[in-house]
Structure formats: C-alpha cells, structure tokens
Design an enzyme around this catalytic site. Structure first.
Site, short mmCIF file in Angstrom:
data_model
loop_
_atom_site.label_atom_id
_atom_site.label_comp_id
_atom_site.label_asym_id
_atom_site.label_seq_id
_atom_site.Cartn_x
_atom_site.Cartn_y
_atom_site.Cartn_z
N SER A 176 0.86 -1.19 0.00
CA SER A 176 0.00 0.00 0.00
C SER A 176 0.88 1.23 0.00
O SER A 176 2.04 1.18 0.43
CB SER A 176 -0.89 0.00 1.25
OG SER A 176 -1.57 1.23 1.42
N TYR A 206 -1.85 -0.48 10.63
CA TYR A 206 -2.00 -0.91 9.24
C TYR A 206 -0.75 -0.56 8.44
O TYR A 206 -0.23 -1.39 7.69
CB TYR A 206 -3.23 -0.24 8.62
CG TYR A 206 -3.42 -0.56 7.15
CD1 TYR A 206 -3.79 -1.83 6.74
CD2 TYR A 206 -3.22 0.41 6.18
CE1 TYR A 206 -3.95 -2.14 5.40
CE2 TYR A 206 -3.39 0.12 4.83
CZ TYR A 206 -3.75 -1.15 4.45
OH TYR A 206 -3.90 -1.45 3.12
#
Length: 250
Positions: free
Chosen positions: A146, A160
């Site tokens: 990501s 995350y």
C-alpha cells in the site's frame, strides 16, 4: 512481441479473490488466457467468479475456500493449482485487512488480526510457494502492499501502515534471497474501490475513510498493474509499482 502472450497459460494463485482487487485480477488475467486458482473465505463468491470465468472460456478457474491465517488452507490452495494445472507460475498475495482507529482506542484484537492476515498470511503464501518455485527454477511472487507502506497513514492507520511496511521489507528481502530465476513484485496502491475500507469498527475512522475513498480508482487499475508485471519477459523483474488516484496527496 506481444507481451500479453507471456500471460497466456500461466497459472496464477490469488488470495483474497472473492471481491475487489483479487476478483478483478482473476477476471483480467483469465481474459488474457491465464489459468487462475482462487482463494478466499467466501466460497459462494469464489464459485460464482470461477463459473463465470469458465463460461467465457479464455482461461480456466478453480477455487479453494482459504483463510490465509491458516497454514493448511494456504497449503491446500497451492496444491490445488499443482493438482489442477501441473504447476504454479505466480502467487498474488492479496488478502488484506485495514482496521483504522487511533492507537488510543487500543483495538488490540484488530491489531492482531491485521498482523495475522497482512503479514503472516503473506509469509504463509511464500512458505508454500517458494519450494515449488525453487523446484521449477521459476516463479513470481506479487505481494500487495500500500502507499501506507511508504508513508505512515496516521492518525488511525499506524498499525495498518506497520503491516504494509513489513510487506515491503519482506518482499525486498525475498527478492534478494531467491536469486535470478524467481521474480518478486510489490504493488502499492492508494485509494482503490474495494471492500478494504469496510474493515474498521471505529465509527469516526469509518466516516473519515468513506469520505476519503470518494476519490478511489477502480480495482481494475491494480489488475492491469499486476498484468504488466507478469507479462514481462523472464529476464525483466518489475520490483515495485506505486499507483494512486491522481488527486491523492500522499
């Protein structure tokens, strides 16, 4: 040379394949002639996607219900590809969870779940596929990270981001260790339309995410990036692709 010919007849295992990026990738690669092996927890979704791919008839699809936090499930998924097609050419480690909340909320169970899926799930995939690739003397790992693995997404996304930084580190170490015949690609998307944004239990964070994701690009955008990495000649290793909406500012 038409590069898409390098995708035809390849066997691609995809985790998190029941929706979003995984589903789009399966459909796109199958449209280019790849045979896809789909893993996810929602068997009904997998069956629908596989049936529709097989009806079209360009690439074949099989599936196995798979929880990537379960080593046996991941082993069974890889074995399904070998039993069905005689080989595995690519593993797309796509399954992921994004639970956004400030650290002060101490959502430890969600931290554990993200670590189990986003990090250990990737490692379990590597553990099962790497011996196959080494025996074949060929293979390709594609790990979905990501942009939050490039810049810490905070407040709210600190854990995350930690998991996605880990995916990038694991991918780079893997690339260095596996030598010249096994390829390694890390895909780092920004806001992409998928179910990932629904992983948060914190109401304020969910509200902010839904607002942020109004800029999201289609999951097919990531599928095309994955296809680009796969279709390269065997002496070309696309190690990292970052893609995001043009208006996204991080």
């Amino acid at each position: 040379m038409e590069l898409s010919n390098n995708i035809k007849d390849k066997v691609v295992v995809i985790t998190g394949a029941s929706s979003g990026l995984g589903e789009s990738t399966a459909r796109h690669l199958a449209s280019l002639g790849a045979n896809v092996v789909l893993g996810a927890r929602r068997e009904s979704n997998l069956k629908t996607i596989s049936d529709e791919i097989n009806v079209i008839g360009k690439g074949r699809a099989v599936y196995v219900p798979t929880d990537v936090t379960n080593k046996k499930d991941v082993r069974d998924l890889i074995q399904k590809g070998i039993d069905s097609f005689g080989k595995i050419d690519v593993l797309v480690n796509n399954a992921g969870l994004m639970s956004i909340a400030p650290l002060s909320e101490t959502k430890v169970d969600e931290w554990d779940r993200m670590i189990d899926i986003n990090i250990k799930g990737v490692l379990y995939g590597i553990a099962e596929a790497l011996p196959v690739f080494e025996k074949q003397n060929s293979g390709h790992f594609i790990n979905i990270a990501s942009v939050a693995g490039i810049k810490v997404f905070s407040p709210g996304g600190t854990v995350y981001s930690g998991t996605k930084f880990a995916v990038r580190a694991i991918s780079e170490g893997l690339r260095h260790e596996v030598g010249g015949n096994i390829r390694t690609t890390t895909i780092e998307p920004g806001a992409v339309d998928s179910e990932l944004k629904h992983g948060s239990s914190h109401k304020e964070s969910t509200k902010n995410l839904n607002e942020f994701y109004k800029i999201a690009i289609p999951s097919e955008s990531v599928a095309r990036a994955i296809a680009y990495a796969i279709e390269q000649p065997k002496d070309v290793d696309i190690n990292e692709i970052v893609l995001r909406p043009t208006v996204q500012d991080f």
